[in-house]
Write a protein that holds these residues in place. Sequence first.
Motif, PDB file in Angstrom:
ATOM      1  N   HIS A  35       0.523  -2.037  10.227  1.00  0.00           N
ATOM      2  CA  HIS A  35       0.237  -3.396  10.690  1.00  0.00           C
ATOM      3  C   HIS A  35      -0.324  -4.278   9.580  1.00  0.00           C
ATOM      4  O   HIS A  35       0.029  -5.461   9.473  1.00  0.00           O
ATOM      5  CB  HIS A  35      -0.713  -3.348  11.886  1.00  0.00           C
ATOM      6  N   LEU A  36      -1.184  -3.710   8.739  1.00  0.00           N
ATOM      7  CA  LEU A  36      -1.757  -4.495   7.654  1.00  0.00           C
ATOM      8  C   LEU A  36      -0.691  -4.981   6.690  1.00  0.00           C
ATOM      9  O   LEU A  36      -0.592  -6.186   6.406  1.00  0.00           O
ATOM     10  CB  LEU A  36      -2.794  -3.647   6.900  1.00  0.00           C
ATOM     11  N   GLN A  37       0.117  -4.075   6.188  1.00  0.00           N
ATOM     12  CA  GLN A  37       1.046  -4.447   5.118  1.00  0.00           C
ATOM     13  C   GLN A  37       2.148  -5.389   5.600  1.00  0.00           C
ATOM     14  O   GLN A  37       2.574  -6.272   4.857  1.00  0.00           O
ATOM     15  CB  GLN A  37       1.655  -3.188   4.479  1.00  0.00           C
ATOM     16  N   SER A  85      -2.936  -4.048  -3.748  1.00  0.00           N
ATOM     17  CA  SER A  85      -2.109  -4.863  -2.860  1.00  0.00           C
ATOM     18  C   SER A  85      -0.793  -5.225  -3.538  1.00  0.00           C
ATOM     19  O   SER A  85      -0.586  -4.959  -4.726  1.00  0.00           O
ATOM     20  CB  SER A  85      -2.840  -6.161  -2.500  1.00  0.00           C
ATOM     21  N   SER A  86       0.060  -5.876  -2.790  1.00  0.00           N
ATOM     22  CA  SER A  86       1.263  -6.466  -3.361  1.00  0.00           C
ATOM     23  C   SER A  86       0.875  -7.702  -4.187  1.00  0.00           C
ATOM     24  O   SER A  86      -0.242  -8.212  -4.082  1.00  0.00           O
ATOM     25  CB  SER A  86       2.231  -6.862  -2.250  1.00  0.00           C
ATOM     26  N   THR A  87       1.802  -8.152  -5.016  1.00  0.00           N
ATOM     27  CA  THR A  87       1.616  -9.371  -5.809  1.00  0.00           C
ATOM     28  C   THR A  87       2.573 -10.428  -5.282  1.00  0.00           C
ATOM     29  O   THR A  87       3.753 -10.155  -5.059  1.00  0.00           O
ATOM     30  CB  THR A  87       1.890  -9.104  -7.297  1.00  0.00           C
ATOM     31  N   TRP A  88       2.051 -11.621  -5.067  1.00  0.00           N
ATOM     32  CA  TRP A  88       2.885 -12.706  -4.545  1.00  0.00           C
ATOM     33  C   TRP A  88       2.679 -13.938  -5.418  1.00  0.00           C
ATOM     34  O   TRP A  88       1.565 -14.391  -5.611  1.00  0.00           O
ATOM     35  CB  TRP A  88       2.525 -12.995  -3.082  1.00  0.00           C
ATOM     36  N   HIS A  89       3.782 -14.445  -5.961  1.00  0.00           N
ATOM     37  CA  HIS A  89       3.743 -15.611  -6.850  1.00  0.00           C
ATOM     38  C   HIS A  89       2.713 -15.423  -7.972  1.00  0.00           C
ATOM     39  O   HIS A  89       1.953 -16.341  -8.303  1.00  0.00           O
ATOM     40  CB  HIS A  89       3.447 -16.887  -6.064  1.00  0.00           C
TER      41      HIS A  89
END
Length: 323
Positions: free
Chosen positions: A163-165, A267-271
């Motif tokens: 759910h988090l990701q 975490s993932s990287t976004w922009h």
Amino acid sequence: MVVASCVLAMIAQPIAASLRHQALRGEFERLARSLDGRVGICAADSAGVSCANGDQRFPLQSVMKLLVGSAVMDAVDHGRLRLEDSLTIRKQDLSLAVQPLAAFVTDDGFQTTIDDLVRRAIVDSDSAATDVLIARLGGPAAVQGVLIRLGVADVRIDRDERHLQTEIAGLAWRPEYVDSAILNRAYDAVPDTVRDAAFRAYQADPRDTATPTGMISLLRSLAQGKLVSPALTHRLIEIMAQTVTFPDRLKAGVHGGWTLAHKTGTSSTWHGVTAATNDVGILTAPDGDMVSIAVFIADSRAPEKDRAQLMARVTHVTIESYR
């Protein structure tokens, strides 16, 4: 003669080693200012705690797997689980992202134990192992309830990995997402505006976060045997010492006969922005003393190698501060 005897007696007494906290705080504050993003650092021994931004909240990411492992050990202490309990993992039990366990799950399932799942969750940062354990414990709220009962403050778990990701990426978890191909197509279909909003919401979300001081308190309780029973304390720290993820972070700064038992989170990287780069653990000195250490980096545009180097530097200066 009496004075001389007293002086000799004082010299003969071993002097307890400890961190030089005043100098260490200054070094942590300098390191926290040296990197793009928010940086929280804490180290603690029996003599005190040194922190930079210790009261700020940071997203846990996979550091939460240490919380799940602690809750499992507590359940074993209370007779609700046994480490040797056997269970079968089915394809519908899988999660997402990092889950080496998935390679072993056939149409007939994969037979394993609670102890093996704890090891996989912490050592490999396996999301499937973690989510199965969370479900077996009764869900994230039940895990949080254990933390509260154990007196852990300023550390919270609110969602499992599934759910988090997916929520970070602007999706709501669906059972068919256990198929990574289906999940990746769903990710690709999320409009950038939706994903931007979801990522910003995650950055500001108090759920699934901890303060460095809260995490250090948990680690100190574990190191001192106050979190779970002695045998399970030993087992959990033994598992943490086997962690294979991101050896270029805290572990890269270990030297001088010290050892580290730890858990990473990313975490993932976004922009170009990475919401979370974390590493927390317990350092053991050659004399057997234990030092808890935690580094959280949030919302950073710094290259991954620079974030890792900062963490390694934190370990190095902490060990050098021990006198």
